[in-house]
Design a protein around this motif. Structure first.
Motif, PDB file in Angstrom:
ATOM      1  N   GLU A  24       0.605  -1.433   0.236  1.00 31.81           N
ATOM      2  CA  GLU A  24       0.237   0.199  -0.389  1.00 31.81           C
ATOM      3  C   GLU A  24       1.279   1.057  -0.324  1.00 31.81           C
ATOM      4  O   GLU A  24       0.726   2.186  -0.863  1.00 31.81           O
ATOM      5  CB  GLU A  24      -0.826  -0.243   1.419  1.00 31.81           C
ATOM      6  N   ARG A  25       2.035   1.264   0.915  1.00 33.44           N
ATOM      7  CA  ARG A  25       2.797   2.601   0.773  1.00 33.44           C
ATOM      8  C   ARG A  25       3.702   2.566  -0.425  1.00 33.44           C
ATOM      9  O   ARG A  25       4.136   3.961  -0.631  1.00 33.44           O
ATOM     10  CB  ARG A  25       3.784   1.995   2.020  1.00 33.44           C
ATOM     11  N   TYR A  26       4.105   1.706  -1.039  1.00 29.91           N
ATOM     12  CA  TYR A  26       4.563   1.811  -2.380  1.00 29.91           C
ATOM     13  C   TYR A  26       4.206   1.744  -3.282  1.00 29.91           C
ATOM     14  O   TYR A  26       3.862   2.785  -4.163  1.00 29.91           O
ATOM     15  CB  TYR A  26       4.566  -0.003  -2.373  1.00 29.91           C
ATOM     16  N   ARG A  27       2.927   1.254  -3.195  1.00 32.23           N
ATOM     17  CA  ARG A  27       1.589   2.117  -4.474  1.00 32.23           C
ATOM     18  C   ARG A  27       1.472   3.397  -4.046  1.00 32.23           C
ATOM     19  O   ARG A  27       1.266   4.488  -5.203  1.00 32.23           O
ATOM     20  CB  ARG A  27       0.439   1.654  -4.359  1.00 32.23           C
ATOM     21  N   ASN A  28       0.998   4.064  -3.228  1.00 40.09           N
ATOM     22  CA  ASN A  28       1.073   5.895  -2.741  1.00 40.09           C
ATOM     23  C   ASN A  28       2.221   6.531  -3.031  1.00 40.09           C
ATOM     24  O   ASN A  28       2.489   7.858  -2.737  1.00 40.09           O
ATOM     25  CB  ASN A  28       0.609   5.833  -0.806  1.00 40.09           C
ATOM     26  N   GLU A  29       3.469   6.334  -2.702  1.00 33.66           N
ATOM     27  CA  GLU A  29       4.765   6.946  -2.797  1.00 33.66           C
ATOM     28  C   GLU A  29       5.118   6.469  -4.922  1.00 33.66           C
ATOM     29  O   GLU A  29       6.308   7.035  -4.634  1.00 33.66           O
ATOM     30  CB  GLU A  29       5.428   6.495  -1.880  1.00 33.66           C
ATOM     31  N   ARG A  55      12.837  -7.165   4.319  1.00 37.95           N
ATOM     32  CA  ARG A  55      13.810  -6.153   4.206  1.00 37.95           C
ATOM     33  C   ARG A  55      14.145  -6.247   2.698  1.00 37.95           C
ATOM     34  O   ARG A  55      14.925  -5.344   1.834  1.00 37.95           O
ATOM     35  CB  ARG A  55      15.679  -6.043   4.476  1.00 37.95           C
ATOM     36  N   TYR A  56      14.385  -7.716   2.003  1.00 43.62           N
ATOM     37  CA  TYR A  56      14.519  -7.897  -0.012  1.00 43.62           C
ATOM     38  C   TYR A  56      13.946  -7.033  -0.155  1.00 43.62           C
ATOM     39  O   TYR A  56      13.949  -6.861  -1.358  1.00 43.62           O
ATOM     40  CB  TYR A  56      14.925 -10.101   0.503  1.00 43.62           C
ATOM     41  N   ILE A  57      12.475  -7.261  -0.041  1.00 42.38           N
ATOM     42  CA  ILE A  57      11.397  -7.435  -0.735  1.00 42.38           C
ATOM     43  C   ILE A  57      11.693  -5.506  -0.668  1.00 42.38           C
ATOM     44  O   ILE A  57      11.240  -4.666  -1.851  1.00 42.38           O
ATOM     45  CB  ILE A  57      10.052  -7.296  -0.255  1.00 42.38           C
ATOM     46  N   VAL A  58      11.753  -4.856   0.296  1.00 44.10           N
ATOM     47  CA  VAL A  58      11.818  -3.566   0.264  1.00 44.10           C
ATOM     48  C   VAL A  58      13.257  -2.792  -0.831  1.00 44.10           C
ATOM     49  O   VAL A  58      12.867  -2.439  -1.584  1.00 44.10           O
ATOM     50  CB  VAL A  58      11.983  -2.719   1.647  1.00 44.10           C
ATOM     51  N   LYS A  65      11.958   0.934  -8.639  1.00 46.06           N
ATOM     52  CA  LYS A  65      11.139   2.012  -8.976  1.00 46.06           C
ATOM     53  C   LYS A  65      12.071   3.157  -9.150  1.00 46.06           C
ATOM     54  O   LYS A  65      12.677   3.662 -10.244  1.00 46.06           O
ATOM     55  CB  LYS A  65      10.620   2.561  -7.320  1.00 46.06           C
ATOM     56  N   LYS A  66      13.827   2.917  -8.928  1.00 40.67           N
ATOM     57  CA  LYS A  66      14.814   3.357  -9.467  1.00 40.67           C
ATOM     58  C   LYS A  66      15.198   3.411 -11.040  1.00 40.67           C
ATOM     59  O   LYS A  66      15.740   4.078 -11.509  1.00 40.67           O
ATOM     60  CB  LYS A  66      15.725   3.867  -8.431  1.00 40.67           C
ATOM     61  N   SER A  71       7.014   0.297 -15.459  1.00 46.10           N
ATOM     62  CA  SER A  71       5.189   0.421 -15.155  1.00 46.10           C
ATOM     63  C   SER A  71       4.639  -0.378 -14.489  1.00 46.10           C
ATOM     64  O   SER A  71       3.891   0.178 -13.691  1.00 46.10           O
ATOM     65  CB  SER A  71       4.895   0.533 -16.700  1.00 46.10           C
ATOM     66  N   HIS A  72       4.999  -1.564 -13.864  1.00 42.44           N
ATOM     67  CA  HIS A  72       4.314  -2.354 -13.434  1.00 42.44           C
ATOM     68  C   HIS A  72       4.723  -4.216 -12.459  1.00 42.44           C
ATOM     69  O   HIS A  72       5.552  -3.879 -13.000  1.00 42.44           O
ATOM     70  CB  HIS A  72       2.983  -3.472 -14.581  1.00 42.44           C
ATOM     71  N   VAL A  73       4.804  -3.832 -11.641  1.00 40.45           N
ATOM     72  CA  VAL A  73       5.303  -4.931 -10.582  1.00 40.45           C
ATOM     73  C   VAL A  73       4.579  -5.642 -10.142  1.00 40.45           C
ATOM     74  O   VAL A  73       3.907  -5.269  -9.090  1.00 40.45           O
ATOM     75  CB  VAL A  73       6.084  -4.399  -9.391  1.00 40.45           C
ATOM     76  N   VAL A  74       4.910  -7.245 -10.140  1.00 41.04           N
ATOM     77  CA  VAL A  74       4.360  -8.522  -9.161  1.00 41.04           C
ATOM     78  C   VAL A  74       5.053  -8.843  -8.158  1.00 41.04           C
ATOM     79  O   VAL A  74       5.968  -9.239  -8.163  1.00 41.04           O
ATOM     80  CB  VAL A  74       3.446  -9.212 -10.421  1.00 41.04           C
TER      81      VAL A  74
END
Length: 83
Positions: A24-29, A55-58, A65-66, A71-74
Motif C-alpha cells: 500500500e505504501r509503495y503504491r502511494n509513493e 528487507r529483501y522486498i523493500v 522503482k529507481k 510500469s508494473h511490478v508483481v
C-alpha cells in the motif's frame, strides 16, 4: 528514510500484514503499479526469515522503482513445500 534503516522487528504472524502495508505504501509513493499476490491468509515463518524477507522486498522494489523503468511490478508470495 531513517526508519527504513532501522532493523525491522518482525514477528512471523505479522508477515502478511507487513507485506500488505508495504504494498500500500509503495503504491502511494510510486507511479509504478504493484500487485501483491499472497496465496495464504497466513504465512508463518521464523522471525529472522520474516525480517530478512521484508528487507529483501523493500530493497528490490526500491531498485525497480529507481532503475528498471518498469510500469508494473508483481510480487508473488507463496509457501514452498519440500518435494
Amino acid at each position: 528514510m531513517v526508519t527504513d534503516l532501522r532493523p525491522l522487528r518482525v514477528q512471523s504472524a505479522d508477515l502478511v500484514d507487513l507485506m500488505r502495508g508495504f504494498a500500500e505504501r509503495y503504491r502511494n509513493e510510486s507511479i509504478v503499479a504493484l500487485d501483491l499476490l499472497i496465496d495464504s491468509a497466513e504465512i508463518h515463518a521464523p522471525d529472522r526469515f520474516a525480517a530478512r524477507f521484508s528487507r529483501y522486498i523493500v530493497k528490490h522494489s526500491t531498485n525497480i522503482k529507481k532503475h528498471a523503468k518498469a510500469s508494473h511490478v508483481v510480487v508473488n508470495c507463496h509457501r514452498m513445500t519440500a518435494p
